[in-house]
Design a protein around this motif. Structure first.
Motif, PDB file in Angstrom:
ATOM      1  N   LYS A  47       5.279  -4.092  -9.623  1.00  0.00           N
ATOM      2  CA  LYS A  47       4.399  -4.080  -8.450  1.00  0.00           C
ATOM      3  C   LYS A  47       4.893  -3.125  -7.361  1.00  0.00           C
ATOM      4  CE  LYS A  47       2.236  -8.611  -8.886  1.00  0.00           C
ATOM      5  NZ  LYS A  47       2.008  -9.899  -8.217  1.00  0.00           N
ATOM      6  N   THR A  91       2.797   0.050  -6.004  1.00  0.00           N
ATOM      7  CA  THR A  91       2.506   0.171  -4.579  1.00  0.00           C
ATOM      8  C   THR A  91       2.956   1.532  -4.055  1.00  0.00           C
ATOM      9  OG1 THR A  91       2.766  -2.225  -4.359  1.00  0.00           O
ATOM     10  CG2 THR A  91       2.842  -0.933  -2.316  1.00  0.00           C
ATOM     11  N   SER A 147       0.685   4.328  -5.347  1.00  0.00           N
ATOM     12  CA  SER A 147      -0.681   4.196  -4.821  1.00  0.00           C
ATOM     13  C   SER A 147      -0.843   4.830  -3.449  1.00  0.00           C
ATOM     14  CB  SER A 147      -1.082   2.726  -4.755  1.00  0.00           C
ATOM     15  OG  SER A 147      -1.152   2.169  -6.048  1.00  0.00           O
ATOM     16  N   THR A 185       7.949   1.608  -0.317  1.00  0.00           N
ATOM     17  CA  THR A 185       7.406   0.283  -0.004  1.00  0.00           C
ATOM     18  C   THR A 185       7.976  -0.259   1.307  1.00  0.00           C
ATOM     19  OG1 THR A 185       9.024  -0.680  -1.530  1.00  0.00           O
ATOM     20  CG2 THR A 185       6.782  -0.341  -2.359  1.00  0.00           C
ATOM     21  N   GLN A 239      -1.869  -6.165   1.981  1.00  0.00           N
ATOM     22  CA  GLN A 239      -1.117  -7.010   1.046  1.00  0.00           C
ATOM     23  C   GLN A 239      -2.016  -7.857   0.141  1.00  0.00           C
ATOM     24  OE1 GLN A 239       1.497  -9.466   3.328  1.00  0.00           O
ATOM     25  NE2 GLN A 239      -0.150 -10.411   4.489  1.00  0.00           N
ATOM     26  N   THR A 261      -0.071  -5.268  -5.803  1.00  0.00           N
ATOM     27  CA  THR A 261       0.830  -4.625  -4.847  1.00  0.00           C
ATOM     28  C   THR A 261       1.915  -5.588  -4.381  1.00  0.00           C
ATOM     29  OG1 THR A 261      -0.602  -5.200  -2.979  1.00  0.00           O
ATOM     30  CG2 THR A 261      -0.957  -3.055  -4.016  1.00  0.00           C
TER      31      THR A 261
END
Length: 186
Positions: free
Chosen positions: A113, A117, A120, A125, A139, A144
């Motif tokens: 994840k 994220t 993307s 992060t 969120q 994600t």
């Protein structure tokens, strides 16, 4: 009055019927055998997309993804940390995930994840977690995870992959190891 045929006439008639059926079948097969040529000739040509209608994208190879994951695992091991590292492509599809010796069971999904994220949004992060103050609904996007440990991999400033690490006691350490993986690609 019903006329009966002799045995000889019945055999001859049956043979003639069989021959007619066989000839009809052969004719059908012959017609079907020639049909593909006719269908190809009648089929319209495939449409060719022009250059302005397509795009080319760069992808990380499996060898490069493996190299990055191994570098992240090595950096974590050097500091006595047990982690899982995941590398995803530009579309967020997992290229590979490696669970280090002793890494916790939650680390597998978290690493994937975090990598997803990072790629993307083409940002770490940790940076993205800070954006939640202004856009808390981020969120809620499926798949994600806005915790430190995900870094994007770019080519010409465009994201081509994401590396996610989970399992260390802090997101700062996870991200440090993910960054070590990304740096191994230069």
């Amino acid at each position: 009055m019903k006329k009966t045929l002799s045995r000889r006439a019945r055999i001859a008639t049956g043979g003639a019927v069989l021959a007619a059926v066989a000839a009809g079948t052969f004719g059908t097969v012959a017609a079907n055998a020639s049909a593909p040529d006719a269908a190809v000739a009648a089929a319209p040509a495939a449409a060719e997309a022009g250059k302005r209608d397509t795009t080319t994208s760069t992808h990380l190879t499996i060898d490069a993804a493996t190299e990055a994951a191994q570098a992240a695992l090595k950096a974590a091991k050097k500091e006595g940390q047990r982690i899982t590292v995941s590398v995803v492509d530009r579309n967020g599809n997992t290229i590979l995930t490696m669970r280090g010796d002793g890494a916790g069971p939650q680390s597998y999904e978290s690493a994937v994840k975090k990598a997803f994220t990072a790629v993307s949004w083409n940002a770490t992060t940790t940076e993205l977690a800070g954006r939640l103050k202004d856009a808390p609904n981020l969120q809620d996007i499926p798949g994600t995870l806005f915790l430190g440990g995900g870094v994007p991999v770019t080519s010409g400033k465009a994201p081509i992959a994401g590396i996610g690490v989970a399992g260390a006691p802090s997101g700062t350490l996870d991200e440090k190891f993910a960054q070590a993986g990304a740096e191994a690609l230069n």
